[in-house]
Design an enzyme around this catalytic site. Structure first.
Site, PDB file in Angstrom:
ATOM      1  CE  LYS A 164     -25.720 -48.956   0.690  1.00 25.80           C
ATOM      2  NZ  LYS A 164     -26.641 -48.685  -0.435  1.00 25.80           N
TER       3      LYS A 164
ATOM      4  CG  ASP B 153     -31.196 -55.465  -7.884  1.00 26.89           C
ATOM      5  OD1 ASP B 153     -30.398 -56.087  -7.195  1.00 26.89           O
ATOM      6  OD2 ASP B 153     -32.095 -56.046  -8.544  1.00 26.89           O
TER       7      ASP B 153
ATOM      8  CE  LYS C 146     -32.380 -55.335  -4.191  1.00 19.95           C
ATOM      9  NZ  LYS C 146     -30.968 -55.679  -4.311  1.00 19.95           N
TER      10      LYS C 146
ATOM     11  CD  GLN D 244     -29.072 -56.051   0.123  1.00 19.62           C
ATOM     12  OE1 GLN D 244     -29.690 -56.349  -0.880  1.00 19.62           O
ATOM     13  NE2 GLN D 244     -27.771 -55.810   0.108  1.00 19.62           N
TER      14      GLN D 244
ATOM     15  CB  SER E 102     -22.744 -49.915  -1.161  1.00 21.43           C
ATOM     16  OG  SER E 102     -23.226 -49.950  -2.491  1.00 21.43           O
TER      17      SER E 102
HETATM   18  P1  NDP Z   1     -28.657 -55.714 -14.856  1.00 25.66           P
HETATM   19  O1  NDP Z   1     -29.981 -55.100 -15.089  1.00 25.66           O
HETATM   20  O2  NDP Z   1     -27.431 -54.909 -15.096  1.00 25.66           O
HETATM   21  O3  NDP Z   1     -28.510 -57.056 -15.700  1.00 25.66           O
HETATM   22  C1  NDP Z   1     -29.409 -58.134 -15.580  1.00 25.66           C
HETATM   23  C2  NDP Z   1     -29.044 -59.118 -16.663  1.00 25.66           C
HETATM   24  O4  NDP Z   1     -29.739 -60.341 -16.456  1.00 25.66           O
HETATM   25  C3  NDP Z   1     -29.436 -58.623 -18.049  1.00 25.66           C
HETATM   26  O5  NDP Z   1     -28.492 -59.082 -18.965  1.00 25.66           O
HETATM   27  C4  NDP Z   1     -30.776 -59.318 -18.259  1.00 25.66           C
HETATM   28  O6  NDP Z   1     -31.164 -59.493 -19.590  1.00 25.66           O
HETATM   29  C5  NDP Z   1     -30.465 -60.652 -17.657  1.00 25.66           C
HETATM   30  N1  NDP Z   1     -31.670 -61.415 -17.382  1.00 25.66           N
HETATM   31  C6  NDP Z   1     -32.756 -61.034 -16.692  1.00 25.66           C
HETATM   32  N2  NDP Z   1     -33.639 -62.033 -16.663  1.00 25.66           N
HETATM   33  C7  NDP Z   1     -33.078 -63.064 -17.341  1.00 25.66           C
HETATM   34  C8  NDP Z   1     -33.486 -64.389 -17.652  1.00 25.66           C
HETATM   35  N3  NDP Z   1     -34.672 -64.851 -17.258  1.00 25.66           N
HETATM   36  N4  NDP Z   1     -32.628 -65.195 -18.360  1.00 25.66           N
HETATM   37  C9  NDP Z   1     -31.429 -64.732 -18.767  1.00 25.66           C
HETATM   38  N5  NDP Z   1     -31.000 -63.473 -18.502  1.00 25.66           N
HETATM   39  C10 NDP Z   1     -31.804 -62.672 -17.806  1.00 25.66           C
HETATM   40  O7  NDP Z   1     -28.698 -56.245 -13.336  1.00 25.66           O
HETATM   41  P2  NDP Z   1     -27.493 -56.609 -12.379  1.00 25.66           P
HETATM   42  O8  NDP Z   1     -26.382 -57.218 -13.151  1.00 25.66           O
HETATM   43  O9  NDP Z   1     -27.215 -55.437 -11.525  1.00 25.66           O
HETATM   44  O10 NDP Z   1     -28.159 -57.709 -11.442  1.00 25.66           O
HETATM   45  C11 NDP Z   1     -28.151 -59.105 -11.768  1.00 25.66           C
HETATM   46  C12 NDP Z   1     -28.434 -59.906 -10.520  1.00 25.66           C
HETATM   47  O11 NDP Z   1     -27.436 -59.630  -9.522  1.00 25.66           O
HETATM   48  C13 NDP Z   1     -29.770 -59.647  -9.830  1.00 25.66           C
HETATM   49  O12 NDP Z   1     -30.226 -60.848  -9.235  1.00 25.66           O
HETATM   50  C14 NDP Z   1     -29.401 -58.664  -8.719  1.00 25.66           C
HETATM   51  O13 NDP Z   1     -30.332 -58.679  -7.650  1.00 25.66           O
HETATM   52  C15 NDP Z   1     -28.057 -59.235  -8.295  1.00 25.66           C
HETATM   53  N6  NDP Z   1     -27.185 -58.326  -7.573  1.00 25.66           N
HETATM   54  C16 NDP Z   1     -26.801 -57.130  -8.131  1.00 25.66           C
HETATM   55  C17 NDP Z   1     -25.974 -56.279  -7.434  1.00 25.66           C
HETATM   56  C18 NDP Z   1     -25.433 -55.026  -8.046  1.00 25.66           C
HETATM   57  O14 NDP Z   1     -24.541 -54.411  -7.415  1.00 25.66           O
HETATM   58  N7  NDP Z   1     -25.876 -54.611  -9.212  1.00 25.66           N
HETATM   59  C19 NDP Z   1     -25.531 -56.603  -6.056  1.00 25.66           C
HETATM   60  C20 NDP Z   1     -25.899 -57.930  -5.612  1.00 25.66           C
HETATM   61  C21 NDP Z   1     -26.721 -58.724  -6.349  1.00 25.66           C
HETATM   62  P3  NDP Z   1     -32.398 -58.663 -20.221  1.00 25.66           P
HETATM   63  O15 NDP Z   1     -31.797 -57.351 -20.582  1.00 25.66           O
HETATM   64  O16 NDP Z   1     -32.817 -59.480 -21.381  1.00 25.66           O
HETATM   65  O17 NDP Z   1     -33.466 -58.566 -19.174  1.00 25.66           O
END
Ligand code: NDP
Length: 451
Positions: free
Chosen positions: A95, A171, A131, A116, A383
């Site tokens: 998962k 993700d 993953k 994970q 989930s």
């Molecule tokens: P999204 O794609 O929805 O959002 C990612 C965000 O982070 C975007 O705003 C992106 O901006 C920004 N970003 C990426 N790289 C950078 C950087 N170098 N500096 C500043 N901002 C940055 O992803 P999620 O919100 O789903 O995921 C975010 C994090 O949370 C990841 O690490 C993911 O593994 C973790 N996570 C997510 C889960 C989920 O349920 N979605 C569960 C557990 C963990 P830009 O558009 O410019 O790239």
């Protein structure tokens, strides 16, 4: 002290991990962080080292790498690379989410899959760890291009999935739109409406209430528990959240509901500051409807907000920092600046956003620090709630599901606190999360024999 600062029984294993997985720096970092916490466990339970449970944990059960050909809107052939690392299924089906981002390579997928395992174990639910993803960049692509990519990706991956085998979710770069295209292709190929094969589905086709909000909300519930241990709360706190995607948006929403004020958030182009409090509706319009950039916030908010290009949000001081963007986004220097500004709590909404230097500095300065595998476990826990609802052909209300999420986060928090104390490191959430996550999965692996 051994060269990598690890218990002597783990030092050799870590050297072997580096040798066998050359160039996969993020994976090395994630393994080191866990092994670093396991010294007291190995001292108490030498059998986990002697029976190679830890060594087996560092080697995925299965790794799938495949070609993803698709045709763009100009009629040109595009080729991407797809990955699924099925890391450990001792506690349940593999998962973990799928990430679509140009930086994706095997080392990123393995670090995420490894983390994970422990995160899923910590939830106490029957889910193993895995993953996947691709180096496909959805930014600037039309819906048609994203659909064709997702269909091609699933045309290979479907054969490895199943509600009892491997259950992906979203993700970075993968939200309800992408899950819809992939679930649709899975359904078409297999001729099965097997809702339990994906989580993060839309509400009209098998999804769960609160799944979209769960990672952000869950992180904030976790911080709330941390604050309570000090008799404190979010009330009146100035908070910074990095990112402006799924996790960030719903973290901001819940922080405001609990009385804190989020004064800034970011994307990879820079950050915005809005002292009145970031407006979540504007953020959702930018990110979920327009698929735009955070700099658009200033115009849409119409007054009071400013945008700073190409700088890190961590240059701004705060009481509570919640990194919700990506791995290694908060460095040692930025941690030092945050500490200087009076920051007292840091919780990882993203996976491994703080570098090892940053984590060390927070510990030395007495900043309360929650690692992602505990703080952001609410996403995968919800989930698992989605899988429960799918299996029983049921669907729960928003309030009911949110209450379950809050309770799960309380339990994860308490498990970290109690375990850290039991192993002589009170207040150390990193040790608590790693050890509690490890012990549950290690017990199951021991019971299942050498597989
Ligand atoms: P999204 O794609 O929805 O959002 C990612 C965000 O982070 C975007 O705003 C992106 O901006 C920004 N970003 C990426 N790289 C950078 C950087 N170098 N500096 C500043 N901002 C940055 O992803 P999620 O919100 O789903 O995921 C975010 C994090 O949370 C990841 O690490 C993911 O593994 C973790 N996570 C997510 C889960 C989920 O349920 N979605 C569960 C557990 C963990 P830009 O558009 O410019 O790239």
């Amino acid at each position: 002290m051994t060269p990598n600062g690890l218990h002597e029984k783990l030092e050799e294993l870590y050297t072997e991990v580096i040798r066998r997985n050359a160039g996969e720096n993020e994976f090395h970092q994630a393994v080191h962080e866990v092994l670093d916490s396991l010294g007291p466990v190995v001292a108490k339970h030498p059998e986990f080292a002697d029976t190679a449970v830890i060594r087996r944990l560092c080697e995925p059960e299965r790794q799938i790498i495949f070609r993803v050909p698709w045709i763009d809107d100009k009629g040109a052939v595009q080729i991407n690379r797809g990955f699924r690392v099925e890391f450990n299924s001792a506690l349940g089906p593999f998962k973990g989410g799928l990430r679509f981002h140009p930086s994706v390579y095997l080392g990123i997928v393995k670090f995420l899959g490894f983390e994970q395992i422990f995160k899923n174990s910590l939830t106490g639910m029957p889910i193993g760890g895995g993953k996947g993803g691709s180096d496909f960049d959805p930014k600037g692509r039309s819906d048609g291009e994203v659909m064709r990519f997702c269909q091609s990706f699933m045309t290979e991956l479907y054969r490895h999935l199943g509600e009892y085998t491997d259950v992906p979710a979203g993700d970075i770069g993968v939200g309800t739109r992408e899950i819809g295209y992939m679930f649709g292709q899975y359904k078409r190929i297999t001729n099965r409406w097997e809702s339990g094969v994906f989580t993060g589905k839309g509400l009209t086709w098998g999804g769960s209430q609160v799944r979209t909000e769960a990672t952000g909300y869950g992180t904030v519930f976790f911080i709330d528990q941390m604050l309570r241990t000090k008799g404190d709360s979010f009330d009146g706190k100035k908070v910074l959240v990095s990112g402006s995607g799924n996790v960030a948006i719903y973290a901001i929403e819940k922080i405001h509901q609990l009385g804190g004020t989020v004064v800034g958030c970011s994307d990879s182009g820079g950050y915005i500051i809005d002292e009145k409090g970031v407006d979540v509706e504007v953020l959702r319009e930018i990110k979920e409807v327009r698929r735009g950039r955070i700099c658009d916030y200033v115009d849409l908010r119409a007054g009071g907000a400013s945008f700073v290009a190409e700088h890190s949000i961590w240059d701004v001081g705060c009481d509570i920092a919640v990194p919700c963007a990506t791995q290694n986004e908060l460095s040692g220097d930025q941690a030092a600046a945050l500490i200087k500004s009076g920051c007292k709590v840091v919780a990882e909404g993203a996976n491994m956003p703080c570098t090892p230097d940053a984590v060390k500095l927070f510990a030395e300065a007495g900043v309360m620090f929650a690692p992602g595998k505990a703080a952001n476990a609410g996403g995968v826990a919800t989930s698992a709630l989605e899988m429960q609802q799918n299996a029983s052909r049921d669907s729960w209300t928003f309030d009911e599901t949110e209450e379950q999420l809050a309770e799960i986060m309380r339990r994860i928090h308490d498990r970290c606190v109690v375990t850290a104390e039991e192993y002589g490191q009170p207040g150390n959430y990193v040790a608590g999360a790693n050890i509690a996550g490890f012990i549950r999965v290690a017990d199951a692996m021991s019971a299942l024999g050498l597989v």
